[in-house]
Motif scaffolding. Structure first.
Motif, PDB file in Angstrom:
ATOM      1  N   HIS A 193       0.839  -1.207   0.000  1.00  0.00           N
ATOM      2  CA  HIS A 193       0.000   0.000   0.000  1.00  0.00           C
ATOM      3  C   HIS A 193       0.868   1.249   0.000  1.00  0.00           C
ATOM      4  O   HIS A 193       0.551   2.237  -0.680  1.00  0.00           O
ATOM      5  N   ASP A 196       2.142   1.986  -3.383  1.00  0.00           N
ATOM      6  CA  ASP A 196       1.089   2.548  -4.237  1.00  0.00           C
ATOM      7  C   ASP A 196       0.806   4.014  -3.902  1.00  0.00           C
ATOM      8  O   ASP A 196       0.421   4.791  -4.784  1.00  0.00           O
ATOM      9  N   ASN A 209      -6.694   5.414   6.914  1.00  0.00           N
ATOM     10  CA  ASN A 209      -6.721   4.097   6.284  1.00  0.00           C
ATOM     11  C   ASN A 209      -7.974   3.292   6.570  1.00  0.00           C
ATOM     12  O   ASN A 209      -7.952   2.056   6.462  1.00  0.00           O
ATOM     13  N   ASP A 266      -5.482   6.086   2.247  1.00  0.00           N
ATOM     14  CA  ASP A 266      -5.246   4.770   1.649  1.00  0.00           C
ATOM     15  C   ASP A 266      -6.583   4.102   1.401  1.00  0.00           C
ATOM     16  O   ASP A 266      -7.305   3.818   2.355  1.00  0.00           O
TER      17      ASP A 266
END
Length: 266
Positions: A193, A196, A209, A266
């Motif tokens: 993550h 990304d 998140n 996220d």
């Protein structure tokens, strides 16, 4: 030389807003977090307003019309965009820790204690043991004694973060992650993550998140090293200005936003 310069990430300057009771005439922004009701269905925001005797201060006002109550946030909280291709990124080295009350029995008879869960993590090598650095820190007393619930644990976790500071291992890693002993956590999934997200190197960032309430819950709290350096530099502001009733996760969210730490989602 120009190609090297293009790799340099842009880290925005630190936001420095006024707390309630302070003069906001220069910053034109307020550091205090919104004040929600218990169910987080309604809240008020602090806004810089003219007051008596030509003083400009932060006052509680109703939330603007059309506010999304599922995205409770400081009005000036700032999201960091993904870095463009070719720009240096924050690394993926993780320092992960859990706070454990080793002698506290479980709240319910059919639960395992925090100590049992932590010892199982050590035995199996799972969860935080898969991070480049890891530690278990001693949990402290809850606010006013209290039970083992998360609604009165702010002072306990202020003490836990001081242990992180004194330990100093976080300085050797790109990210610090606070993981509850009863959370299911896969470090490699978090690294994926992070890759990304393309966090610009050196950013003062925490991660929002979870798509629930204020988007930041205590089971898994993720910060860059630079975000924690800012927290340890200015944590006394939070101790003074952020309320100590409630859960430590909302306290940390309010603190980070208030002292100018940015976020990514996220």
């Amino acid at each position: 030389l120009k190609d090297v310069f293009k790799m340099k990430p842009w880290v925005p300057p630190l936001r420095q807003c006024a707390w309630a009771g302070e003069d906001c005439s220069q910053s034109k922004c307020c550091a205090n977090a919104p004040v929600p009701n218990w169910h987080f269905t309604e809240f008020k925001w602090y806004q810089c307003k003219p007051q008596a005797n030509n003083f400009q201060g932060c006052a509680l006002e109703p939330a603007p019309a059309g506010s999304d109550y599922t995205k409770l946030s400081n009005m000036v909280a700032r999201e960091v965009p993904k870095a463009p291709e070719g720009v240096l990124l924050q690394g993926t080295s993780l320092f992960c820790f859990a706070v454990v009350c080793w002698d506290r029995p479980p709240k319910e008879g059919f639960w395992d204690s925090e100590a049992a869960l932590a010892n199982n993590i050590k035995k199996t090598g799972r969860s935080i043991m898969g991070c480049e650095g890891h530690a278990f820190f001693q949990g402290g007393a809850l606010n006013g004694g209290g039970d083992a619930s998360s609604i009165n644990n702010i002072d306990s976790f202020i003490g836990a973060w001081e242990q992180v500071r004194n330990d100093g291992t976080y300085l050797k890693h790109d990210w610090t992650i606070k993981v509850d002993a009863d959370a299911v956590f896969f470090p490699e999934r978090l690294r994926a993550h992070i890759r990304d997200l393309r966090t610009p190197q050196g950013s003062r960032v925490y991660l929002r998140n979870i798509a629930f309430k204020f988007q930041f819950l205590g089971a898994l709290e993720v910060f860059t090293k630079e975000a924690l350096e800012r927290y340890f530099e200015a944590s006394d502001q939070c101790t003074k200005h952020v309320g100590h009733e409630g859960g430590e996760d909302y306290y940390m969210l309010a603190c980070m936003d208030g002292i100018g730490v940015d976020h990514q989602t996220d």
